[in-house]
Design an enzyme around this catalytic site. Sequence first.
Site, PDB file in Angstrom:
ATOM      1  N   HIS A  66      -9.923   2.976   2.888  1.00 14.49           N
ATOM      2  CA  HIS A  66      -8.530   3.430   2.936  1.00 14.49           C
ATOM      3  C   HIS A  66      -7.591   2.789   3.794  1.00 14.49           C
ATOM      4  O   HIS A  66      -6.600   2.117   3.371  1.00 14.49           O
ATOM      5  CB  HIS A  66      -8.392   4.848   3.242  1.00 14.49           C
ATOM      6  CG  HIS A  66      -7.143   5.479   3.168  1.00 14.49           C
ATOM      7  ND1 HIS A  66      -6.546   5.552   2.012  1.00 14.49           N
ATOM      8  CD2 HIS A  66      -6.218   5.900   3.756  1.00 14.49           C
ATOM      9  CE1 HIS A  66      -5.217   6.174   2.159  1.00 14.49           C
ATOM     10  NE2 HIS A  66      -5.234   6.525   3.254  1.00 14.49           N
ATOM     11  N   ARG A 123     -11.414  12.096   9.629  1.00 15.11           N
ATOM     12  CA  ARG A 123     -11.896  11.336   8.507  1.00 15.11           C
ATOM     13  C   ARG A 123     -12.976  10.337   8.879  1.00 15.11           C
ATOM     14  O   ARG A 123     -13.721   9.974   8.022  1.00 15.11           O
ATOM     15  CB  ARG A 123     -10.645  10.301   8.257  1.00 15.11           C
ATOM     16  CG  ARG A 123      -9.657  11.121   7.575  1.00 15.11           C
ATOM     17  CD  ARG A 123      -8.298  10.293   7.375  1.00 15.11           C
ATOM     18  NE  ARG A 123      -7.352  10.813   6.564  1.00 15.11           N
ATOM     19  CZ  ARG A 123      -6.093  10.317   5.815  1.00 15.11           C
ATOM     20  NH1 ARG A 123      -6.088   9.067   6.269  1.00 15.11           N
ATOM     21  NH2 ARG A 123      -5.619  11.117   5.207  1.00 15.11           N
ATOM     22  N   ARG A 135      -7.989   7.498  12.201  1.00 14.92           N
ATOM     23  CA  ARG A 135      -6.324   7.675  11.950  1.00 14.92           C
ATOM     24  C   ARG A 135      -6.300   9.072  11.581  1.00 14.92           C
ATOM     25  O   ARG A 135      -7.010   9.569  10.423  1.00 14.92           O
ATOM     26  CB  ARG A 135      -6.020   7.004  11.034  1.00 14.92           C
ATOM     27  CG  ARG A 135      -4.347   6.794  11.073  1.00 14.92           C
ATOM     28  CD  ARG A 135      -3.877   5.793   9.932  1.00 14.92           C
ATOM     29  NE  ARG A 135      -3.884   6.327   8.614  1.00 14.92           N
ATOM     30  CZ  ARG A 135      -3.762   5.701   7.842  1.00 14.92           C
ATOM     31  NH1 ARG A 135      -3.344   4.406   7.862  1.00 14.92           N
ATOM     32  NH2 ARG A 135      -3.979   5.941   6.184  1.00 14.92           N
ATOM     33  N   GLY A 151      -1.849  11.561   7.646  1.00 16.58           N
ATOM     34  CA  GLY A 151      -0.562  11.598   7.540  1.00 16.58           C
ATOM     35  C   GLY A 151       0.013  10.786   8.575  1.00 16.58           C
ATOM     36  O   GLY A 151       1.451  10.694   8.790  1.00 16.58           O
ATOM     37  N   ASN A 201       0.839  -1.126   0.092  1.00 13.15           N
ATOM     38  CA  ASN A 201      -0.083  -0.187  -0.045  1.00 13.15           C
ATOM     39  C   ASN A 201       0.950   1.192   0.014  1.00 13.15           C
ATOM     40  O   ASN A 201       0.456   2.275  -0.438  1.00 13.15           O
ATOM     41  CB  ASN A 201      -0.918   0.023   1.257  1.00 13.15           C
ATOM     42  CG  ASN A 201      -2.296  -0.546   0.946  1.00 13.15           C
ATOM     43  OD1 ASN A 201      -2.730  -0.974  -0.223  1.00 13.15           O
ATOM     44  ND2 ASN A 201      -3.037  -0.930   2.124  1.00 13.15           N
ATOM     45  N   GLU A 213       0.051  -1.176   9.770  1.00 14.01           N
ATOM     46  CA  GLU A 213      -1.395  -1.362   9.965  1.00 14.01           C
ATOM     47  C   GLU A 213      -1.875  -2.408  10.416  1.00 14.01           C
ATOM     48  O   GLU A 213      -3.062  -2.847  10.668  1.00 14.01           O
ATOM     49  CB  GLU A 213      -1.952  -0.990   8.469  1.00 14.01           C
ATOM     50  CG  GLU A 213      -3.495  -0.862   8.298  1.00 14.01           C
ATOM     51  CD  GLU A 213      -3.977  -0.726   6.684  1.00 14.01           C
ATOM     52  OE1 GLU A 213      -4.934  -0.835   6.524  1.00 14.01           O
ATOM     53  OE2 GLU A 213      -3.015  -0.242   6.192  1.00 14.01           O
TER      54      GLU A 213
END
Length: 478
Positions: free
Chosen positions: A414, A306, A454, A457, A68, A444
């Site tokens: 994402h 987010r 999260r 960045g 990723n 992750e």
Amino acid sequence: MKRRAFLKLGTAGSSTLFFPSLVKAAKSVEADVVVVGGGVAGLSAAVAAAQKGMKVVLVEKNRELGGNTWISGGYYSAVNPELQKPMGINDSFELFYEQTLAAGKRKNNPKLARIMCFESLNSVKWLESMGMQFHPIVMESIGALWPRCHKPLLPDGQGFIRTLSGEAYKLGVRLFFNTSLIDLLKNDRGRISGAVLRGSDGKTLLIEATHGVILAAGGFGGNLAMVAQYNPSLKDATTDNVPSVSGEVLKIAARHGVALDDMDQVECLPGCPKGRTLRIRFHVDVPRFVLVDSSGNRFIREDSPRDELRDALLNAPGRIAFTIVDQEGYKSFSSHIQRDAVLGVESGDAFISDTLEGLAEQIRVPPGNLIKTIETYNEGVRLKKDVLGKHETKLLYEIKKPPFWAGIAGITVHSTLGGVRIDENTRCLSDENTVVPGLFAAGEITAGVHGANRVGGNGLLDAVVFGRVAGEKAAQGI
């Protein structure tokens, strides 16, 4: 541990090896540290362990490194007064830490969050010591909440992979490509002592790890069935993850007694809706874009966390919205984002017009609404006061220079925020919070760092900081 000892372990039953038949006629390799996963977390771990003098083997499921990371936006959060102060940005490690906890709804493990935030500048310096180059300014990516994102000179995640892989090669890290983790080995003291692998040729390989095994294979964002299993509200989402980020290593860890936490916490971004494959990334720079729904109206401030953006998109009519930028915004993006926008115009995923009225007609929203939305937003930029509450420090650019661009924005998975439980030394933990000896994890694949959300960045930051910790702690054999 020699091959004979491996074979003995293979006959000890499922508590030692879940697939004992795999050891038959298997080739064996010895190492000090085995790293599973060749993204930025795995490469950071491999480099850190090798810098401590370890003989390191890195195993990658794909035919190339990156995962990723290779397709990420590349934005990297760090408190860096040397860059921020000349830009008039006040920041501190404590502010970063508090914002990370608040954004995560305080479901974070505070010890992990603190390490990540307070090691952010050190991690930048570590990368730069190996030749990594960033632009001499910071900015604010979507969901970042503060202008502290470092932007690499190379587009997307290329800089991280090129820098860390070059260092890994230099330090003699041994790489196995097209190779998947099948199981873990335990010695007679219950310590994880190696990995069982399978190559693309179907052959089994056993690798001894005298100091430890580090899991850095990513989450499960590329496995939409698994995402929907843990979070049914996302059953119709698309994903921007590579297919290999599919959760198999998480399941292997769980079989060996590692606790899995927060598996329902999934982060989404604006992206291609179901049935489409091209993602238009006009949302990467918060001051540059506005988000409008199918009526042509803004419905959430663009600098929202987010998780709030995800929920707003889930509740938007048809779960569809549009990111709007002008030509100056378009020109500010990386060459990859510009390329995708041009391809998107051809595929119907992006739109361009010399007028807002023409753009509205293309995306089928009421022209009067879109024109009024942009006029109101531009007035807010001039007055430094936005009707939806976008912070004045993000009100930097009016949307006024033609041509105007729009990108379709649906719900795209994402990243996954849940995973294996770790302590501050990145050691994997059981449901009873006991250490699973010899097993470490970073990136992750882990839970606890970000909590329920999260910060933008922080993904690459998490991977580098805890990849480095994992490599160093595995080298110590703790």
